[in-house]
Design a protein around this motif. Structure first.
Motif: not given
Length: 566
Positions: A382-386, A348-349, A332-333, A390-392
């Motif tokens: 893909t749903h892990g955009y959450h 992000m990874d 995905y990354m 939070l990291a951002r």
């Protein structure tokens, strides 16, 4: 297609709109509608035109919003809430006396965010009253982190977020956990006096949630057994108080017979004035019904196309789980970078990889999302955009002091849940699953489940069905029998949506708003359109309502003008 009944209302808290403001209105009117710079201050004396005064008022507001905390325990008594309700209008008047009409759009957006938060407290005090109607409001032990900026639903101040500590605990951590545990007994004792409401479904669901807190405390006792005797004693006291509260709830449940939903008119007011969503209950019912039909039709077409292919088989071992889920993160990354989807940051990874979970053996059916995850681990990444969000927020905090902290009252839900949900289908269309045709079926199953539970949200708050009816409806319309009435997922989700109006619809409403913004921004950009540029600009706005992001990205403020008009 089954859909909730729509009843006429004798009076509406929200006037029928007079301004077209979305792709669900005639396209010609939308094109002809001039871009709006946004509303100015409400009529009345202007006290300030300085953005710095808004920031100062925001900081004062955040202190005001909390309940009194005598002896470390929040006070949600009727008297304390009456004092807060009487004082809120003066704070709201001070906010509206700030003339922000000459500010840049980004700063005007911050004013709308503060207004929405104040409206959230106003709604709680007038309508939702969780301290009076919702036993689960007083449950404050949370072993796992939420995947959105703040805990979902109404929760009493001072929750014990066990996931946030380093284990094994050091002395400071042990004392902090003990402090949270010591709050439990007096808070639950207070709840017996405060809970005078007659909301049947909230009460019964609160019993289920209290059993969960009991189980979490038992697990905590096992985790620290033999390490810290003083802390073990605090856990025992908290557990005894929780068990006593559970017995009281069960004994009192027969006397609770009233509805739990806020009603259609209140739901409309809440969408417009708190979550800044430019749709009504009725419009959402139509939109969610359409999404449910679309999901089922698309799934059947995918199944037809794949009829000669072997079905997906669930992961069967811990070694296979670790290998496939880590491989999914890597794939995905790489896709995000190579397909030029979004600017990939170094954090992000790790943010995604840390959340792959662990294999769990199952003798029978799994919970719904595990049924998906164990068949193709790439889908839920893909749903892990959450976790990117939070990291951002942690690593690249927004320059605005108002946007860099989580919004109250789950005002972030359409953006957070809408983007995470939207990424599933958007990445499918972008080509992520081209070599995994059976995984495409999972995308439509997820969409169907979310549309069905959104209709459950609407039916409960429209007081046209009970929580049990909403759960049964969601189970019936979720494909393949993966959502079960005897599981935990459907009950936990529908309970949350009953507690927090608009949350159950936010996944798809936010997705729809993001798709609308995508199209509008692409039209503005013309031949210079870039997916990465869109995603980066979208992320830069922060985790705020999509209506405000649309204004910031396109300059089109008619939605915000409509929302601020009443």
């Amino acid at each position: 297609m089954v859909r909730p009944s729509v009843r006429s209302a004798s009076a509406r808290a929200v006037p029928r709109r007079t301004t077209p403001r979305s792709l669900f209105t005639p396209a010609l009117l939308l094109i002809l509608l001039p871009a709006c710079a946004g509303p100015g201050a409400e009529p009345g004396a202007v006290a300030s035109t300085r953005y710095e005064d808004l920031v100062a008022l925001f900081e004062e507001w955040r202190v005001f919003q909390r309940p009194p905390v005598p002896d470390g325990v929040p006070d949600y008594s009727a008297a304390a809430m009456a004092v807060q309700r009487s004082a809120l209008p003066a704070l709201q008047a001070r906010l509206m006396a700030i003339d922000f009409s000459g500010w840049p759009i980004a700063q005007q957006i911050d004013h709308h965010l503060v207004r929405a938060e104040m409206n959230g407290l106003d709604f709680d005090l007038r309508v939702l009253r969780p301290w009076e109607r919702d036993p689960a409001f007083y449950l404050t032990v949370f072993p796992s982190q939420s995947d959105v900026p703040a805990r979902e639903g109404p929760v009493a101040w001072g929750a014990l977020e066990l996931w946030s500590y380093d284990w094994p605990l050091d002395d400071a951590g042990a004392e902090s956990v003990a402090e949270g545990l010591r709050r439990i007994a007096p808070l639950l004792a207070q709840a017996r006096t405060n809970l005078t409401g007659n909301a049947r479904d909230l009460w019964v669901a609160g019993i289920r949630a209290t059993r969960t807190q009991r189980a979490d405390l038992i697990a905590l006792a096992g985790r620290i057994a033999g390490t810290r005797p003083a802390l073990e004693a605090e856990v025992r006291d908290a557990l005894a108080a929780t068990e006593s509260f559970l017995e009281w709830l069960e004994a009192e449940s027969a006397g609770r017979t009233g509805p739990s939903g806020v009603g259609e008119e209140n739901y409309d007011w809440y969408l417009r004035n708190v979550h800044l969503v430019p749709f009504t209950w009725r419009e959402l019912a139509a939109m969610m019904g359409r999404e449910l039909a679309r999901a089922h039709a698309a799934l059947r077409l995918e199944e037809h196309r794949n009829r000669g292919r072997a079905p997906l088989t669930p992961i069967a071992s811990a070694a296979e789980y670790d290998r496939l889920l880590n491989q999914a993160v890597t794939e995905y990354m790489s896709f995000l970078e190579e397909a030029d989807v979004v600017s990939v940051r170094d954090y992000m990874d790790g943010a995604l990889r840390e959340r792959i979970g662990r294999f769990s053996a199952a003798d029978g059916p799994r919970e719904f999302f595990s049924e998906v995850n164990y068949r193709d681990g790439l889908v839920m990444r893909t749903h892990g955009y959450h976790w990117f969000d939070l990291a951002r927020m942690a690593r690249e905090p927004h320059t605005s002091p108002i946007r860099r902290v989580p919004l109250l009252y789950n005002i972030f839900d359409g953006r957070a849940e809408g983007m995470a949900t939207g990424m599933e289908e958007m990445m499918m269309h972008a080509g992520l699953f081209d070599s995994r045709p059976r995984a495409r079926e999972l995308i439509w199953i997820l969409l169907a489940q979310r549309a069905a539970r959104a209709l459950g949200d609407l039916m409960m708050h429209g007081n046209v069905s009970t929580l049990e009816d909403a759960a049964a409806f969601t189970v019936e319309w979720t494909p393949r029998g993966w959502l079960r009435m005897d599981g935990n997922t459907v009950w936990g989700e529908q309970h949350l949506y009953l507690q927090q109006p608009g949350y159950g619809t936010s996944y798809l409403v936010g997705k729809i708003q993001i798709e609308q913004l995508f199209g509008e921004w692409a039209l503005q950009q013309g031949s210079s359109f870039s997916l990465r540029a869109f995603m980066d600009a979208f992320n830069a706005s922060g985790v705020i309502p999509v209506s405000l992001i649309r204004w910031e990205m396109t300059g089109r403020g008619e939605e915000v003008a409509f929302l601020a008009g009443g």
